[in-house]
Design a protein around this motif. Structure first.
Motif, mmCIF file in Angstrom:
data_model
loop_
_atom_site.group_PDB
_atom_site.id
_atom_site.type_symbol
_atom_site.label_atom_id
_atom_site.label_comp_id
_atom_site.label_asym_id
_atom_site.label_seq_id
_atom_site.Cartn_x
_atom_site.Cartn_y
_atom_site.Cartn_z
ATOM 1 N N VAL A 168 0.822 -1.210 0.000
ATOM 2 C CA VAL A 168 0.000 0.000 0.000
ATOM 3 C C VAL A 168 0.861 1.268 0.000
ATOM 4 O O VAL A 168 0.389 2.347 -0.378
ATOM 5 C CB VAL A 168 -0.969 -0.009 1.202
ATOM 6 C CG1 VAL A 168 -0.238 0.307 2.505
ATOM 7 C CG2 VAL A 168 -2.129 0.958 0.981
ATOM 8 N N ALA B 96 -3.995 6.829 -1.261
ATOM 9 C CA ALA B 96 -5.276 6.599 -0.592
ATOM 10 C C ALA B 96 -6.228 7.731 -0.959
ATOM 11 O O ALA B 96 -5.872 8.900 -0.912
ATOM 12 C CB ALA B 96 -5.088 6.538 0.914
ATOM 13 N N SER C 213 -13.156 -4.940 -5.458
ATOM 14 C CA SER C 213 -11.715 -4.698 -5.392
ATOM 15 C C SER C 213 -11.199 -3.906 -6.591
ATOM 16 O O SER C 213 -10.004 -3.921 -6.868
ATOM 17 C CB SER C 213 -10.970 -6.032 -5.313
ATOM 18 O OG SER C 213 -11.243 -6.816 -6.461
ATOM 19 N N THR D 289 -7.531 -2.308 -6.676
ATOM 20 C CA THR D 289 -7.197 -1.559 -5.464
ATOM 21 C C THR D 289 -6.093 -2.261 -4.674
ATOM 22 O O THR D 289 -5.788 -3.435 -4.887
ATOM 23 C CB THR D 289 -8.425 -1.410 -4.558
ATOM 24 O OG1 THR D 289 -8.856 -2.712 -4.130
ATOM 25 C CG2 THR D 289 -9.566 -0.711 -5.294
ATOM 26 N N PRO E 109 -4.680 -2.955 -0.558
ATOM 27 C CA PRO E 109 -5.326 -3.143 0.769
ATOM 28 C C PRO E 109 -5.199 -1.898 1.648
ATOM 29 O O PRO E 109 -4.172 -1.700 2.298
ATOM 30 C CB PRO E 109 -4.594 -4.337 1.362
ATOM 31 C CG PRO E 109 -3.263 -4.363 0.665
ATOM 32 C CD PRO E 109 -3.510 -3.842 -0.713
ATOM 33 N N TYR E 110 -6.238 -1.064 1.685
ATOM 34 C CA TYR E 110 -6.159 0.194 2.413
ATOM 35 C C TYR E 110 -5.978 -0.015 3.911
ATOM 36 O O TYR E 110 -5.371 0.818 4.595
ATOM 37 C CB TYR E 110 -7.411 1.046 2.174
ATOM 38 C CG TYR E 110 -7.418 2.285 3.034
ATOM 39 C CD1 TYR E 110 -6.604 3.362 2.699
ATOM 40 C CD2 TYR E 110 -8.178 2.364 4.206
ATOM 41 C CE1 TYR E 110 -6.549 4.493 3.500
ATOM 42 C CE2 TYR E 110 -8.131 3.488 5.016
ATOM 43 C CZ TYR E 110 -7.321 4.552 4.647
ATOM 44 O OH TYR E 110 -7.276 5.666 5.444
ATOM 45 N N GLU E 111 -6.486 -1.123 4.444
ATOM 46 C CA GLU E 111 -6.389 -1.329 5.894
ATOM 47 C C GLU E 111 -4.942 -1.359 6.378
ATOM 48 O O GLU E 111 -4.666 -1.166 7.563
ATOM 49 C CB GLU E 111 -7.091 -2.625 6.312
ATOM 50 C CG GLU E 111 -6.579 -3.888 5.652
ATOM 51 C CD GLU E 111 -7.218 -4.186 4.309
ATOM 52 O OE1 GLU E 111 -7.016 -5.306 3.806
ATOM 53 O OE2 GLU E 111 -7.911 -3.300 3.773
ATOM 54 N N ASP E 112 -3.988 -1.560 5.467
ATOM 55 C CA ASP E 112 -2.570 -1.544 5.828
ATOM 56 C C ASP E 112 -1.954 -0.160 5.747
ATOM 57 O O ASP E 112 -0.770 0.013 6.065
ATOM 58 C CB ASP E 112 -1.776 -2.486 4.896
ATOM 59 C CG ASP E 112 -2.186 -3.942 5.057
ATOM 60 O OD1 ASP E 112 -2.664 -4.288 6.149
ATOM 61 O OD2 ASP E 112 -2.026 -4.711 4.098
#
Length: 366
Positions: free
Chosen positions: A30, A35, A95, A110, A112-115
């Motif tokens: 990421v 973002a 995704s 995309t 993994p934005y959570e990272d």
């Protein structure tokens, strides 16, 4: 997430934010992305390489809030090819995110934005002030290119920015040459000193606006804020060398020359420089001229004479021609002053009548 943005504004923001994303990141993919956040605080673009980070706000319409992370390199190429003005729609579906403008549509996978990490900010700022972004850009842009590219001594791979007595100063050196730029401030700025990694410094100043920006720093982080955005950078924790000690206090020879004449002669002489890129510079006091000479056994040799105001002793020094010519584009005065302090010692170059910029270059072995 579904948002509608102005095509031109979005493209400009992506180009700016993409500078702060890592080109590749196997450990944390990421970090190579941008973002895009659409929520109660509006629309934001964010990127970080863990050393620096940026957060920009964009005007637009949020039809469905959400958060996605897209590959910076791909998004930058797509937006760079957009032309004209008009609306652009970003729509997330699982995704993937579609980028639609006019009759064109691209679909990106995309990340993994959570990272995505939190941007590091000063925890307890010790110094806070404001100054025009144009001033900061002028200072750092003038010196950043002269910092060391080696990480062996991180302080030399940094730009020193300090304020004292109403003067803001930026300095960079790689131990072979040194550049110092000073600007007198009209407002009040508290005394401070910080080291910004040189590899990040130009990205930072190219991203800030010309208008007033806020600056806050602690021992480890510095943040530059303005309406609609912020840039943060880690600071180098090290002692910068006392560079004032190596700046000669007196000269044995001095020459005042037209900058265009010196620059043209140096370019021609450099063609004949050897494998070490060496040119010889001779102060000829009796003849009131400077000569530049070089010799290459495979190419030939060159000798250039430049008339000027020459004073002091006759002395000859050898320099790397790239180092000798490097500051000329930053000198705005019509004439340049060369001050030699002796064989084997540093030479100072300035714009004649301009005390704000100083360039020091060390000679080569004769």
């Amino acid at each position: 997430m579904v948002i509608i943005l102005d095509k031109k504004e979005f493209a400009e923001a992506v180009q700016s934010v993409a500078r702060f994303a890592q080109r590749t990141s196997a450990s944390l993919p990421v970090l190579s992305g941008i973002a895009i956040i659409a929520g109660d605080d509006g629309i934001k673009l964010r990127a970080t390489n863990l050393e620096t980070g940026i957060d920009l706000s964009l005007a637009g319409t949020i039809k469905e809030p959400g958060v996605v992370a897209l590959p910076a390199a791909v998004l930058r190429e797509i937006t760079a090819s957009l032309s004209g003005s008009g609306p652009l729609t970003l729509e997330q579906s699982g995704s993937t995110v579609s980028v639609q403008s006019g009759t064109g549509k691209s679909t990106l996978k995309t990340l993994p934005y959570e990272d995505f990490p939190v941007l590091p900010l000063p925890e307890s700022p010790k110094v806070s002030f404001s100054l025009p972004g144009a001033v900061l850009r002028s200072l750092i842009s003038a010196v950043a290119g002269y910092a060391s590219t080696s990480t062996v001594r991180p302080e030399l791979a940094s730009v020193l920015l300090k304020a004292e007595g109403g003067t803001l100063t930026a300095v960079a050196t790689d131990s072979f040459r040194l550049a110092e730029k000073k600007i007198t401030l009209s407002g009040t700025v508290p005394p401070f000193s910080l080291l910004i990694p040189a590899k990040n410094a130009l990205d930072i100043v190219q991203s800030i606006p010309d208008t007033d920006i806020g600056v806050s720093l602690d021992d480890h982080q510095c943040v530059f804020t303005w309406k609609g955005g912020l840039v943060t950078t880690r600071l180098v924790v090290a002692n910068y060398p006392d560079y004032a000690q190596i700046i000669p206090k007196a000269s044995v020879a001095e020459a005042v020359l037209l900058k265009k004449d010196f620059e043209a002669a140096l370019k021609r002489t450099a063609v004949f420089s050897d494998a070490f890129q060496k040119v010889r510079l001779s102060f000829q006091t009796a003849d009131k001229k400077i000569t530049l000479s070089s010799q290459n056994s495979d190419v030939g040799d060159s000798l250039e004479s430049i008339s000027g105001n020459i004073s002091g002793e006759s002395v000859e020094l050898s320099f790397n021609h790239r180092y000798l010519g490097a500051p000329l584009s930053l000198i705005t005065a019509e004439s340049v002053t060369l001050s030699a302090s002796g064989i084997g010692r540093a030479m100072i170059m300035r714009g004649t009548g301009d005390p704000s910029f100083l360039y020091l270059v060390m000679p080569m072995n004769q």
